[in-house]
Motif scaffolding. Structure first.
Motif, PDB file in Angstrom:
ATOM      1  N   LYS A  50       0.780  -1.142   0.038  1.00 24.28           N
ATOM      2  CA  LYS A  50      -0.155   0.075  -0.019  1.00 24.28           C
ATOM      3  C   LYS A  50       0.692   1.196   0.065  1.00 24.28           C
ATOM      4  CE  LYS A  50      -2.617   3.144   2.876  1.00 24.28           C
ATOM      5  NZ  LYS A  50      -2.776   3.370   4.137  1.00 24.28           N
ATOM      6  N   THR A  51       0.504   2.228  -0.927  1.00 21.33           N
ATOM      7  CA  THR A  51       1.174   3.515  -0.765  1.00 21.33           C
ATOM      8  C   THR A  51       0.110   4.721  -0.147  1.00 21.33           C
ATOM      9  OG1 THR A  51       0.730   4.395  -2.940  1.00 21.33           O
ATOM     10  CG2 THR A  51       2.804   3.126  -2.643  1.00 21.33           C
ATOM     11  N   GLY A  52       0.812   5.371   0.740  1.00 20.31           N
ATOM     12  CA  GLY A  52      -0.078   6.473   1.239  1.00 20.31           C
ATOM     13  C   GLY A  52       0.692   7.799   0.961  1.00 20.31           C
ATOM     14  N   MET A  53       1.161   8.562   1.972  1.00 17.44           N
ATOM     15  CA  MET A  53       1.704   9.746   1.668  1.00 17.44           C
ATOM     16  C   MET A  53       3.228   9.384   1.198  1.00 17.44           C
ATOM     17  SD  MET A  53       2.889  12.415   4.475  1.00 17.44           S
ATOM     18  CE  MET A  53       4.199  13.844   4.010  1.00 17.44           C
ATOM     19  N   LEU A  54       3.349   9.975  -0.210  1.00 12.28           N
ATOM     20  CA  LEU A  54       4.657   9.700  -0.908  1.00 12.28           C
ATOM     21  C   LEU A  54       5.376  11.158  -0.810  1.00 12.28           C
ATOM     22  CD1 LEU A  54       3.883   7.280  -3.498  1.00 12.28           C
ATOM     23  CD2 LEU A  54       4.912   6.619  -1.329  1.00 12.28           C
ATOM     24  N   GLY A  55       4.742  12.310  -0.828  1.00 10.58           N
ATOM     25  CA  GLY A  55       5.142  13.545  -0.685  1.00 10.58           C
ATOM     26  C   GLY A  55       5.528  14.122  -1.640  1.00 10.58           C
ATOM     27  N   LEU A  71       0.221  17.421   1.203  1.00 11.72           N
ATOM     28  CA  LEU A  71       0.945  16.284   1.636  1.00 11.72           C
ATOM     29  C   LEU A  71       1.641  15.533   0.211  1.00 11.72           C
ATOM     30  CD1 LEU A  71      -1.215  14.461   4.356  1.00 11.72           C
ATOM     31  CD2 LEU A  71       0.836  16.218   4.592  1.00 11.72           C
ATOM     32  N   LEU A  72       1.258  16.010  -0.791  1.00 10.91           N
ATOM     33  CA  LEU A  72       1.947  15.611  -2.118  1.00 10.91           C
ATOM     34  C   LEU A  72       2.196  17.073  -2.902  1.00 10.91           C
ATOM     35  CD1 LEU A  72       2.781  13.036  -3.831  1.00 10.91           C
ATOM     36  CD2 LEU A  72       0.587  13.362  -4.929  1.00 10.91           C
ATOM     37  N   ALA A  73       3.503  16.872  -3.368  1.00 13.44           N
ATOM     38  CA  ALA A  73       3.913  18.122  -4.153  1.00 13.44           C
ATOM     39  C   ALA A  73       3.184  18.121  -5.530  1.00 13.44           C
ATOM     40  CB  ALA A  73       5.438  18.162  -4.519  1.00 13.44           C
ATOM     41  N   GLU A  74       2.712  19.156  -6.024  1.00  9.44           N
ATOM     42  CA  GLU A  74       1.965  19.313  -7.360  1.00  9.44           C
ATOM     43  C   GLU A  74       2.629  18.491  -8.313  1.00  9.44           C
ATOM     44  OE1 GLU A  74       0.283  23.085  -8.391  1.00  9.44           O
ATOM     45  OE2 GLU A  74      -0.251  23.645  -6.340  1.00  9.44           O
ATOM     46  N   ASP A  75       4.055  18.664  -8.584  1.00  9.76           N
ATOM     47  CA  ASP A  75       4.595  18.114  -9.505  1.00  9.76           C
ATOM     48  C   ASP A  75       5.026  16.790  -9.584  1.00  9.76           C
ATOM     49  OD1 ASP A  75       6.599  17.988  -7.479  1.00  9.76           O
ATOM     50  OD2 ASP A  75       8.263  18.936  -8.412  1.00  9.76           O
ATOM     51  N   ALA A  76       4.611  16.189  -8.347  1.00 11.44           N
ATOM     52  CA  ALA A  76       4.497  14.601  -8.164  1.00 11.44           C
ATOM     53  C   ALA A  76       3.271  14.026  -8.739  1.00 11.44           C
ATOM     54  CB  ALA A  76       4.608  14.155  -6.727  1.00 11.44           C
ATOM     55  N   VAL A  77       2.194  14.895  -9.062  1.00 15.01           N
ATOM     56  CA  VAL A  77       1.072  13.969  -9.216  1.00 15.01           C
ATOM     57  C   VAL A  77       1.131  13.549 -10.556  1.00 15.01           C
ATOM     58  CG1 VAL A  77      -1.475  14.416  -9.948  1.00 15.01           C
ATOM     59  CG2 VAL A  77      -0.359  15.777  -7.850  1.00 15.01           C
ATOM     60  N   ARG A  78       1.773  14.245 -11.521  1.00 16.71           N
ATOM     61  CA  ARG A  78       2.069  13.434 -12.929  1.00 16.71           C
ATOM     62  C   ARG A  78       2.773  12.270 -12.661  1.00 16.71           C
ATOM     63  NH1 ARG A  78       5.496  16.480 -17.458  1.00 16.71           N
ATOM     64  NH2 ARG A  78       7.038  15.844 -15.853  1.00 16.71           N
ATOM     65  N   ASP A  79       3.752  12.210 -12.049  1.00 13.97           N
ATOM     66  CA  ASP A  79       4.734  10.791 -11.717  1.00 13.97           C
ATOM     67  C   ASP A  79       3.693   9.734 -11.128  1.00 13.97           C
ATOM     68  OD1 ASP A  79       7.043  11.429 -12.968  1.00 13.97           O
ATOM     69  OD2 ASP A  79       7.470  12.807 -11.057  1.00 13.97           O
ATOM     70  N   LEU A  80       2.991  10.027 -10.255  1.00  9.90           N
ATOM     71  CA  LEU A  80       2.041   9.206  -9.614  1.00  9.90           C
ATOM     72  C   LEU A  80       1.179   8.455 -10.623  1.00  9.90           C
ATOM     73  CD1 LEU A  80       0.915   7.855  -6.715  1.00  9.90           C
ATOM     74  CD2 LEU A  80      -0.637   9.678  -6.820  1.00  9.90           C
ATOM     75  N   ALA A  81       0.598   9.447 -11.438  1.00 15.36           N
ATOM     76  CA  ALA A  81      -0.418   8.881 -12.554  1.00 15.36           C
ATOM     77  C   ALA A  81       0.407   7.985 -13.592  1.00 15.36           C
ATOM     78  CB  ALA A  81      -1.120  10.073 -13.263  1.00 15.36           C
ATOM     79  N   GLU A  82       1.626   8.433 -13.932  1.00 12.76           N
ATOM     80  CA  GLU A  82       2.208   7.637 -14.937  1.00 12.76           C
ATOM     81  C   GLU A  82       3.262   6.597 -14.599  1.00 12.76           C
ATOM     82  OE1 GLU A  82       4.610  10.659 -17.121  1.00 12.76           O
ATOM     83  OE2 GLU A  82       3.047  11.532 -17.863  1.00 12.76           O
ATOM     84  N   LEU A  83       3.691   6.365 -13.203  1.00 14.81           N
ATOM     85  CA  LEU A  83       4.398   5.487 -12.969  1.00 14.81           C
ATOM     86  C   LEU A  83       3.897   4.554 -11.891  1.00 14.81           C
ATOM     87  CD1 LEU A  83       7.696   7.629 -12.370  1.00 14.81           C
ATOM     88  CD2 LEU A  83       7.043   6.334 -14.095  1.00 14.81           C
ATOM     89  N   LEU A  84       2.910   4.720 -11.315  1.00 17.52           N
ATOM     90  CA  LEU A  84       2.191   4.041 -10.152  1.00 17.52           C
ATOM     91  C   LEU A  84       0.961   3.627 -10.335  1.00 17.52           C
ATOM     92  CD1 LEU A  84       3.676   5.092  -6.739  1.00 17.52           C
ATOM     93  CD2 LEU A  84       4.400   3.198  -8.248  1.00 17.52           C
ATOM     94  N   ILE A  85      -0.078   4.332 -10.762  1.00 22.22           N
ATOM     95  CA  ILE A  85      -1.318   4.271 -11.033  1.00 22.22           C
ATOM     96  C   ILE A  85      -1.427   3.004 -12.015  1.00 22.22           C
ATOM     97  CG2 ILE A  85      -3.581   5.003 -12.060  1.00 22.22           C
ATOM     98  CD1 ILE A  85      -3.188   7.253 -10.062  1.00 22.22           C
ATOM     99  N   PRO A  86      -0.660   2.964 -13.213  1.00 23.04           N
ATOM    100  CA  PRO A  86      -0.920   1.730 -14.073  1.00 23.04           C
ATOM    101  C   PRO A  86      -0.620   0.481 -13.575  1.00 23.04           C
ATOM    102  CG  PRO A  86       0.366   3.497 -15.093  1.00 23.04           C
ATOM    103  CD  PRO A  86       0.281   3.953 -13.893  1.00 23.04           C
ATOM    104  N   ARG A  87       0.128   0.319 -12.375  1.00 21.40           N
ATOM    105  CA  ARG A  87       0.343  -0.734 -11.593  1.00 21.40           C
ATOM    106  C   ARG A  87      -0.331  -1.218 -10.338  1.00 21.40           C
ATOM    107  NH1 ARG A  87       7.027  -0.501 -10.727  1.00 21.40           N
ATOM    108  NH2 ARG A  87       6.749  -2.508 -10.109  1.00 21.40           N
TER     109      ARG A  87
END
Length: 261
Positions: free
Chosen positions: A75-80, A112-128
């Motif tokens: 599980k991932t929660g706050m990644l920051g 709790l999550l930097a705005e520039d991290a949202v794209r990485d979350l969507a591209e790198l983790l959500i597909p998995r």
């Protein structure tokens, strides 16, 4: 031994984050492992400070537990920040059952999550992800649309599903009026669960729900059954909070309440 691992921030108040996840895993008889991404100074009312761990520390923790345990679900929660999102994506084992709680803003409004991290979350983790569990504000960010009705929740869920996740649970607690509706969207359609809307807010409900979902997946449940079981688990935890606004009270299936002293 069934194990589940939470990759998240530490909550000094014990009501959310790593601490809530471990209590939930214990209540559901899953051995809890942790990867700490951040240390926070907070209580049930506010986040007073946040200190991010460097990505190499996140990688080292994940590698250490992955080398020694059979981990049924992560599980991932706050990644920051984006660096930690990328670190998790690099080390997460291929094919791992992954629940993403896209923690973006605390209840008290602390980012709790930097705005520039949202794209990485969507591209790198959500597909998995096996399941992504956004609340309404998080679903709006990920889907890029306003969510004001249950029908909007379904559309937002489909948009997040299009990012590659196998299932999305949009939590409806932020909608006003009527029963509280949570909605699962997957490739087979929708599954709606309704329950009582309590007249108070509690701290840690999102963490507790996603941790319960992770524990049930680790125990071998398919996503839809895990969703229903986790929904029942968090409903009890909110009800036992006895009026809020304190933390959820985590109850194991035998009915024992894990109370703070």
């Amino acid at each position: 031994m069934i194990a589940a691992c939470s990759v998240a921030g530490s909550d000094s108040g014990g009501g959310a984050g790593i601490q809530a996840d471990l209590k939930t895993f214990t209540a559901l008889e899953v051995f809890g492992l942790t990867v700490i991404t951040a240390v926070t100074a907070q209580n049930t009312r506010e986040v007073r400070g946040t200190w991010m761990l460097p990505p190499e520390a996140v990688r080292a923790q994940m590698e250490a537990v992955a080398d020694d345990f059979f981990i049924g679900a992560w599980k991932t929660g706050m990644l920051g920040n984006a660096a930690n999102v990328r670190a998790v994506a690099e080390v997460l084992p291929e094919g791992a059952a992954l629940v993403i709680d896209p923690v973006m803003v605390s209840t008290s409004g602390h980012r709790l999550l930097a705005e520039d991290a949202v794209r990485d979350l969507a591209e790198l983790l959500i597909p998995r992800a096996a399941v992504v569990t956004p609340n309404i504000p998080e679903a709006e960010v990920l889907s890029r649309m306003r969510v004001e009705t249950v029908e909007d929740m379904a559309e937002a869920g489909r948009r997040v599903l299009d990012l590659g996740a196998r299932a999305v649970v949009v939590k409806g607690g932020h909608l006003s009026g009527g029963e509280a509706v949570d909605l699962l969207v997957d490739r087979d359609g929708e599954m709606r669960l309704s329950g009582e809307r309590y007249p108070y807010s509690v701290h840690g409900s999102g963490c507790c729900f996603s941790a319960a979902l992770t524990a049930y997946l680790a125990r071998g449940m398919p996503a839809r059954r895990a969703f229903a079981a986790a929904r029942e688990f968090i409903d009890t935890a909110i009800r036992e909070a006895a009026g809020g606004p304190g933390p959820v009270r985590i109850v194991n299936p035998g009915g024992t309440i894990l109370r703070r002293r």
